[in-house]
Design a protein around this motif. Structure first.
Motif, PDB file in Angstrom:
ATOM      1  N   TYR A   1      -6.465   1.736  -7.338  1.00 38.06           N
ATOM      2  CA  TYR A   1      -6.349   2.998  -6.614  1.00 38.06           C
ATOM      3  C   TYR A   1      -7.651   3.187  -5.829  1.00 38.06           C
ATOM      4  CZ  TYR A   1      -2.626   4.042  -9.993  1.00 38.06           C
ATOM      5  OH  TYR A   1      -1.487   4.004 -10.774  1.00 38.06           O
ATOM      6  N   VAL A   2      -7.540   3.602  -4.581  1.00 38.51           N
ATOM      7  CA  VAL A   2      -8.713   3.878  -3.757  1.00 38.51           C
ATOM      8  C   VAL A   2      -8.702   5.352  -3.374  1.00 38.51           C
ATOM      9  CG1 VAL A   2      -9.895   3.428  -1.578  1.00 38.51           C
ATOM     10  CG2 VAL A   2      -8.873   1.532  -2.851  1.00 38.51           C
ATOM     11  N   ILE A   3      -9.787   6.044  -3.681  1.00 41.19           N
ATOM     12  CA  ILE A   3      -9.936   7.442  -3.270  1.00 41.19           C
ATOM     13  C   ILE A   3     -10.779   7.459  -2.008  1.00 41.19           C
ATOM     14  CG2 ILE A   3     -10.751   9.736  -3.910  1.00 41.19           C
ATOM     15  CD1 ILE A   3     -10.437   8.955  -6.835  1.00 41.19           C
ATOM     16  N   ASP A   4     -10.151   7.787  -0.900  1.00 43.01           N
ATOM     17  CA  ASP A   4     -10.819   7.849   0.400  1.00 43.01           C
ATOM     18  C   ASP A   4     -10.598   9.246   0.953  1.00 43.01           C
ATOM     19  OD1 ASP A   4     -11.833   7.522   2.921  1.00 43.01           O
ATOM     20  OD2 ASP A   4     -10.696   5.707   3.395  1.00 43.01           O
ATOM     21  N   SER A   5     -11.497  10.132   0.585  1.00 40.46           N
ATOM     22  CA  SER A   5     -11.352  11.553   0.922  1.00 40.46           C
ATOM     23  C   SER A   5     -12.679  12.101   1.421  1.00 40.46           C
ATOM     24  CB  SER A   5     -10.902  12.333  -0.318  1.00 40.46           C
ATOM     25  OG  SER A   5     -11.020  13.726  -0.130  1.00 40.46           O
ATOM     26  N   PRO A   6     -12.633  13.027   2.397  1.00 34.84           N
ATOM     27  CA  PRO A   6     -13.885  13.632   2.881  1.00 34.84           C
ATOM     28  C   PRO A   6     -14.558  14.512   1.832  1.00 34.84           C
ATOM     29  CG  PRO A   6     -11.982  14.727   3.857  1.00 34.84           C
ATOM     30  CD  PRO A   6     -11.461  13.515   3.141  1.00 34.84           C
ATOM     31  N   PHE A   7     -13.854  14.787   0.744  1.00 32.49           N
ATOM     32  CA  PHE A   7     -14.385  15.691  -0.283  1.00 32.49           C
ATOM     33  C   PHE A   7     -14.996  14.957  -1.470  1.00 32.49           C
ATOM     34  CE2 PHE A   7     -10.672  17.712   1.755  1.00 32.49           C
ATOM     35  CZ  PHE A   7     -11.323  18.748   2.396  1.00 32.49           C
ATOM     36  N   SER A   8     -15.035  13.618  -1.415  1.00 32.34           N
ATOM     37  CA  SER A   8     -15.618  12.856  -2.511  1.00 32.34           C
ATOM     38  C   SER A   8     -16.090  11.499  -2.000  1.00 32.34           C
ATOM     39  CB  SER A   8     -14.596  12.669  -3.642  1.00 32.34           C
ATOM     40  OG  SER A   8     -13.488  11.909  -3.190  1.00 32.34           O
TER      41      SER A   8
ATOM     42  N   SER B   1      -7.608  -3.324   5.720  1.00 31.55           N
ATOM     43  CA  SER B   1      -8.214  -2.037   6.071  1.00 31.55           C
ATOM     44  C   SER B   1      -7.165  -0.928   6.025  1.00 31.55           C
ATOM     45  CB  SER B   1      -8.818  -2.109   7.484  1.00 31.55           C
ATOM     46  OG  SER B   1      -9.815  -3.100   7.556  1.00 31.55           O
ATOM     47  N   TYR B   2      -7.607   0.246   5.574  1.00 28.07           N
ATOM     48  CA  TYR B   2      -6.690   1.383   5.496  1.00 28.07           C
ATOM     49  C   TYR B   2      -7.498   2.671   5.612  1.00 28.07           C
ATOM     50  CZ  TYR B   2      -2.316   3.717   4.149  1.00 28.07           C
ATOM     51  OH  TYR B   2      -1.156   4.467   4.149  1.00 28.07           O
ATOM     52  N   GLY B   3      -6.872   3.733   6.113  1.00 29.71           N
ATOM     53  CA  GLY B   3      -7.618   4.927   6.462  1.00 29.71           C
ATOM     54  C   GLY B   3      -7.504   6.120   5.539  1.00 29.71           C
ATOM     55  N   GLU B   4      -6.839   5.986   4.401  1.00 28.14           N
ATOM     56  CA  GLU B   4      -6.711   7.136   3.504  1.00 28.14           C
ATOM     57  C   GLU B   4      -6.563   6.663   2.064  1.00 28.14           C
ATOM     58  OE1 GLU B   4      -2.066   8.288   3.762  1.00 28.14           O
ATOM     59  OE2 GLU B   4      -3.168   8.516   5.657  1.00 28.14           O
ATOM     60  N   SER B   5      -6.532   7.599   1.147  1.00 27.75           N
ATOM     61  CA  SER B   5      -6.387   7.254  -0.260  1.00 27.75           C
ATOM     62  C   SER B   5      -5.072   6.519  -0.485  1.00 27.75           C
ATOM     63  CB  SER B   5      -6.432   8.515  -1.133  1.00 27.75           C
ATOM     64  OG  SER B   5      -7.688   9.166  -1.002  1.00 27.75           O
ATOM     65  N   ALA B   6      -5.096   5.543  -1.391  1.00 22.28           N
ATOM     66  CA  ALA B   6      -3.910   4.702  -1.526  1.00 22.28           C
ATOM     67  C   ALA B   6      -3.875   3.977  -2.862  1.00 22.28           C
ATOM     68  CB  ALA B   6      -3.852   3.684  -0.393  1.00 22.28           C
ATOM     69  N   ARG B   7      -2.652   3.586  -3.227  1.00 20.47           N
ATOM     70  CA  ARG B   7      -2.448   2.679  -4.360  1.00 20.47           C
ATOM     71  C   ARG B   7      -2.112   1.306  -3.797  1.00 20.47           C
ATOM     72  NH1 ARG B   7       2.455   3.219  -8.667  1.00 20.47           N
ATOM     73  NH2 ARG B   7       3.307   1.338  -7.686  1.00 20.47           N
ATOM     74  N   TYR B   8      -2.854   0.307  -4.215  1.00 20.68           N
ATOM     75  CA  TYR B   8      -2.640  -1.070  -3.781  1.00 20.68           C
ATOM     76  C   TYR B   8      -1.986  -1.865  -4.901  1.00 20.68           C
ATOM     77  CZ  TYR B   8      -5.859  -0.405   0.198  1.00 20.68           C
ATOM     78  OH  TYR B   8      -6.455   0.023   1.358  1.00 20.68           O
TER      79      TYR B   8
ATOM     80  N   LYS C   1      -4.328   9.441  -9.471  1.00 17.49           N
ATOM     81  CA  LYS C   1      -3.317   8.492  -9.963  1.00 17.49           C
ATOM     82  C   LYS C   1      -1.937   9.143  -9.986  1.00 17.49           C
ATOM     83  CE  LYS C   1      -2.096   5.549 -13.926  1.00 17.49           C
ATOM     84  NZ  LYS C   1      -0.681   5.967 -13.938  1.00 17.49           N
ATOM     85  N   LYS C   2      -1.875  10.353 -10.482  1.00 18.47           N
ATOM     86  CA  LYS C   2      -0.608  11.079 -10.558  1.00 18.47           C
ATOM     87  C   LYS C   2      -0.008  11.281  -9.172  1.00 18.47           C
ATOM     88  CE  LYS C   2       1.350  15.451 -12.236  1.00 18.47           C
ATOM     89  NZ  LYS C   2       1.031  16.746 -12.913  1.00 18.47           N
ATOM     90  N   VAL C   3      -0.837  11.683  -8.211  1.00 17.47           N
ATOM     91  CA  VAL C   3      -0.366  11.943  -6.852  1.00 17.47           C
ATOM     92  C   VAL C   3       0.126  10.656  -6.189  1.00 17.47           C
ATOM     93  CG1 VAL C   3      -1.100  12.615  -4.524  1.00 17.47           C
ATOM     94  CG2 VAL C   3      -1.779  13.993  -6.497  1.00 17.47           C
ATOM     95  N   LEU C   4      -0.664   9.588  -6.285  1.00 17.02           N
ATOM     96  CA  LEU C   4      -0.317   8.334  -5.618  1.00 17.02           C
ATOM     97  C   LEU C   4       0.884   7.659  -6.277  1.00 17.02           C
ATOM     98  CD1 LEU C   4      -3.922   7.007  -4.943  1.00 17.02           C
ATOM     99  CD2 LEU C   4      -2.317   7.957  -3.270  1.00 17.02           C
ATOM    100  N   ASP C   5       0.944   7.702  -7.611  1.00 18.44           N
ATOM    101  CA  ASP C   5       2.105   7.130  -8.310  1.00 18.44           C
ATOM    102  C   ASP C   5       3.391   7.848  -7.929  1.00 18.44           C
ATOM    103  OD1 ASP C   5       0.537   5.281  -9.582  1.00 18.44           O
ATOM    104  OD2 ASP C   5       0.563   6.253 -11.549  1.00 18.44           O
ATOM    105  N   GLN C   6       3.310   9.167  -7.815  1.00 21.19           N
ATOM    106  CA  GLN C   6       4.494   9.948  -7.459  1.00 21.19           C
ATOM    107  C   GLN C   6       4.939   9.636  -6.040  1.00 21.19           C
ATOM    108  OE1 GLN C   6       6.159  12.009  -9.734  1.00 21.19           O
ATOM    109  NE2 GLN C   6       7.733  11.885  -8.132  1.00 21.19           N
ATOM    110  N   SER C   7       3.968   9.410  -5.159  1.00 20.89           N
ATOM    111  CA  SER C   7       4.287   9.073  -3.784  1.00 20.89           C
ATOM    112  C   SER C   7       5.056   7.748  -3.706  1.00 20.89           C
ATOM    113  CB  SER C   7       3.005   8.972  -2.952  1.00 20.89           C
ATOM    114  OG  SER C   7       3.281   8.525  -1.646  1.00 20.89           O
TER     115      SER C   7
ATOM    116  N   VAL D   1       0.858  -1.178   0.000  1.00 17.27           N
ATOM    117  CA  VAL D   1       0.000   0.000   0.000  1.00 17.27           C
ATOM    118  C   VAL D   1       0.894   1.228   0.000  1.00 17.27           C
ATOM    119  CG1 VAL D   1      -1.770   1.283   1.242  1.00 17.27           C
ATOM    120  CG2 VAL D   1      -1.851  -1.214   1.220  1.00 17.27           C
ATOM    121  N   ASN D   2       0.786   2.012  -1.059  1.00 14.94           N
ATOM    122  CA  ASN D   2       1.639   3.189  -1.233  1.00 14.94           C
ATOM    123  C   ASN D   2       3.122   2.843  -1.118  1.00 14.94           C
ATOM    124  OD1 ASN D   2      -0.587   4.834  -1.640  1.00 14.94           O
ATOM    125  ND2 ASN D   2      -0.746   5.416   0.502  1.00 14.94           N
TER     126      ASN D   2
END
Length: 293
Positions: free
Chosen positions: A148-155, A112-119, A172-178, A87-88
């Motif tokens: 990719y899982v988007i787990d955000s309070p804004f969506s 289980s995971y608590g934030e947006s992530a790439r698996y 995708k860009k953000v998680l891949d870069q991470s 994960v990430n």
């Protein structure tokens, strides 16, 4: 003082010499993956790894259903499957299963995971086959999956594999870069610790290793590559999955360590497996390779 480990590798098409220092574990009766010459007459009917996001959260964390299944075209003396889930870019889950006198294996776990992530999940499917006399051969294949899982309070909670919308492309860009940054930092730390130059190697993150089932590692034949992969997974099981042995002799759980990077020397002399423990200690597994010619 840092410690450099060596894994021995022997293949039908390549002669290899290396010093093998195996990880000692408290339970010496634990099953292991042992590489034997590959049997081209035995095939896998199916092999799959799947990741799917569950609809509802639990304890304010999203849940991902992780499944691994494989089916050989005949019963084997021993069937073994090993799965790793990152994960990430960090190892989040692992499982392995062994059964005798069977062709099929299945495993499942909820992560289980608590934030947006790439698996990223990758599995090694293995069979040990006993023929006439003392002849022992093996069959192997790999499978993988990623989401990719988007787990955000804004969506709304959602997942995707191929980014289609602008929002998905941005995530995708953000998680891949991470993940890229994490693995690059792991490699830089290893370069500094063990004093080697990464530009002299072809770098293959573990989640991309499956492509070499269909094409050879540059500089090697397909048969040589298959043997290298078999020995690689044998070493990863003994020296990564079961626990990472630190320089002070203690063993640590691999959970939280970085995704292994496979570095193949451009001169074909050896390959390195680079990872970093949860506490930040760099670890290298080294395979010395020599052409049979």
């Amino acid at each position: 003082m840092k410690k450099l480990w060596f894994l021995s590798i022997s293949a039908l098409a390549i002669a290899v010499s290396a010093l093998l220092i195996q990880l000692q574990v408290s339970n010496t009766s634990v099953e292991t993956i042992t590489f034997f010459p590959l049997n081209d007459a035995v095939k896998y009917k199916s092999a799959s790894t799947s990741l799917s996001l569950l609809k509802d959260k639990k304890n304010n964390q999203h849940q991902v259903d992780w499944k691994v299944h494989s089916s050989l075209d005949q019963e084997a003396y021993l069937r073994q499957d090993m799965g790793l889930l990152f994960v990430n870019g960090l190892l989040k889950g692992k499982f392995a299963k062994w059964e005798q006198d069977t062709s099929d294996l299945s495993q499942e776990e909820i992560i289980s995971y608590g934030e947006s992530a790439r698996y990223d999940a990758i599995s090694f499917h293995y069979a040990e086959l006993h023929g006439g006399g003392d002849r022992i051969t093996s069959a192997q294949t790999m499978s993988d999956d990623m989401i990719y899982v988007i787990d955000s309070p804004f969506s709304p909670l959602q997942s995707f594999t191929i980014a289609k919308s602008n929002q998905e492309q941005e995530w995708k860009k953000v998680l891949d870069q991470s993940v890229k940054n994490r693995l690059e930092q792991s490699l830089k730390n290893a370069e500094k610790t063990f004093r080697f130059n990464a530009s002299n190697y072809i770098s293959i993150p573990l989640d991309k290793i499956r492509i070499y089932e269909d094409q050879p590692i540059p500089g090697f034949t397909k048969k040589e590559t298959a043997n290298i992969l078999g020995r690689l997974w044998e070493g990863l099981y003994k020296n990564y999955y079961l626990g990472i042995k630190k320089s002070d002799g203690t063993a640590v759980d691999p959970i939280g360590s970085t995704m292994p990077l496979i570095l193949v020397a451009r001169d074909k002399s050896h390959l390195l497996v680079v990872t970093q423990t949860r506490s930040g200690e760099s670890i290298i597994l080294k395979q010395l390779l020599q052409d049979s010619n």
